[in-house]
Design an enzyme around this catalytic site. Structure first.
Site, PDB file in Angstrom:
ATOM      1  N   VAL A 114      30.700   2.758   3.694  1.00  0.00           N
ATOM      2  CA  VAL A 114      31.270   3.708   4.634  1.00  0.00           C
ATOM      3  C   VAL A 114      30.338   3.778   5.833  1.00  0.00           C
ATOM      4  CG1 VAL A 114      32.031   6.082   5.009  1.00  0.00           C
ATOM      5  CG2 VAL A 114      32.267   5.038   2.733  1.00  0.00           C
ATOM      6  N   CYS A 115      30.907   3.669   7.027  1.00  0.00           N
ATOM      7  CA  CYS A 115      30.138   3.816   8.253  1.00  0.00           C
ATOM      8  C   CYS A 115      28.990   2.780   8.285  1.00  0.00           C
ATOM      9  CB  CYS A 115      29.630   5.250   8.356  1.00  0.00           C
ATOM     10  SG  CYS A 115      29.095   5.792   9.981  1.00  0.00           S
ATOM     11  N   SER A 116      27.780   3.203   8.662  1.00  0.00           N
ATOM     12  CA  SER A 116      26.664   2.264   8.792  1.00  0.00           C
ATOM     13  C   SER A 116      26.118   1.805   7.453  1.00  0.00           C
ATOM     14  CB  SER A 116      25.537   2.887   9.623  1.00  0.00           C
ATOM     15  OG  SER A 116      25.054   4.072   9.026  1.00  0.00           O
ATOM     16  N   THR A 134      32.091  -1.540  10.794  1.00  0.00           N
ATOM     17  CA  THR A 134      31.200  -0.397  10.654  1.00  0.00           C
ATOM     18  C   THR A 134      31.542   0.572  11.764  1.00  0.00           C
ATOM     19  OG1 THR A 134      28.879   0.291  10.425  1.00  0.00           O
ATOM     20  CG2 THR A 134      29.356  -1.411  12.075  1.00  0.00           C
TER      21      THR A 134
END
Length: 340
Positions: A114-116, A134
């Site tokens: 998730v995300c970075s 990302t």
């Protein structure tokens, strides 16, 4: 045999709390929806850290890990999620964690970020040769730091339950709330679309967004002060989408040569005039479809695509969905029916 699927999320100091709680709430809500239907829960949820106990998040409060990844066999997990956060860079240098991820990647049925958190998977070498996304602010970091990764900067997630190439096993998602879309896609693959939509409605998301949906509006018009040579032209383009917007026509409007205009667009916007015009037209088409103001054929004509087939190709290219699918998912009439 234990019928519960174990969904685990890695946590670490300065993790983004919503990257953790958002997706996990989807799985918890799926259990609630099943119980409402008289069915047993499907998911067991765990938080894993370097060691069991409280972990500080970047929001200033703590999450409590109920176990350590160090002593865990990945084969016991159905799904492992790796979130992002301010502490992500330290985890990219956490050699024991990266080694554990590499060792357990084949054992976990599904491994996602998730995300970075994608940067952590990339640091472990797990994204080499794969498509990944990302948070939009970290796209260039992923692209520059890990050239073996095929970076997709404009989609919500890369999970595809039907992809035999591996996207059903190892996948990534964009920033923060895109992790919720990813979790809904995982629930849909496990329990069906009807239950996933019930969860989405319960979370006031109304509909699950497809993974190919852009992270944000395709057109984020820059401030005129940032593009002084193009400011007037950029204000003119959206009001003339049905006109001839060829390079030559734009150059004449801007009082530049076509070659100069192409160079200025590239310098100030990072793309050529043709690509920019297509994105403006696409954004206008999206808005018209969302407001259910016209048929797809009419939208194609009004926004300068000419024919519905041209609009369809542009939607697939940039959003990975058809105009019809987009209309069904996001059109005002669909929303009103969903809440009726």
């Amino acid at each position: 045999m234990d019928a519960l699927r174990t969904i685990a999320c890695l946590i670490y100091p300065d993790v983004m709390s919503l990257d953790v709680s958002g997706p996990l709430q989807v799985f918890a809500s799926a259990n609630v929806e099943r119980q409402r239907q008289g069915l047993p829960p499907c998911y067991r949820i765990r938080l894993l850290a370097d060691e069991a106990g409280p972990v500080n998040t970047s929001a200033g409060f703590q999450l409590v890990a109920d176990g350590s990844w160090r002593q865990l066999d990945g084969a016991t997990l159905d799904t492992l999620l790796v979130p992002g956060g301010l502490g992500e860079s330290r985890q990219c240098a956490n050699a024991p964690l990266l080694a554990w991820l590499r060792e357990n990647e084949p054992r976990v049925r599904r491994l996602g970020s998730v995300c970075s958190g994608a940067l952590i998977l990339a640091a472990a070498g797990l994204l080499d040769g794969r498509r990944a996304t990302t948070h939009w602010a970290d796209v260039e970091t992923l692209r520059q730091g890990y050239p073996e990764v095929e970076v997709l900067g404009d989609c919500l997630h890369t999970y595809d339950p039907h992809d035999l190439g591996g996207a059903a096993h190892l996948f990534t998602s964009a920033g923060v709330t895109a992790g919720i879309d990813l979790a809904l896609a995982l629930v849909e693959a496990d329990l069906g679309r009807a239950l996933a939509l019930a969860v989405a409605r319960r979370l006031v998301m109304f509909l699950r967004r497809p993974g190919g949906q852009a992270q944000f509006s395709a057109l984020l018009s820059p401030e005129p002060s940032r593009v002084p040579r193009l400011a007037t032209l950029l204000e003119w383009i959206p009001t003339h989408l049905g006109d001839d917007l060829s390079l030559e026509a734009l150059a004449a409007q801007a009082r530049m040569t076509p070659r100069t205009l192409s160079r200025v667009f590239s310098q100030e916007l990072g793309m050529g005039p043709g690509r920019y015009v297509e994105r403006v037209r696409l954004e206008a088409a999206r808005n018209l479809l969302q407001d259910a103001q016209a048929s797809i054929a009419t939208v194609a004509r009004l926004t300068g695509f000419g024919h519905a087939e041209n609009l369809r190709r542009s939607f697939h290219k940039h959003l990975a969905v058809s105009p019809q699918d987009y209309l069904q998912r996001f059109g005002r009439t669909t929303q009103e029916n969903a809440h009726a």
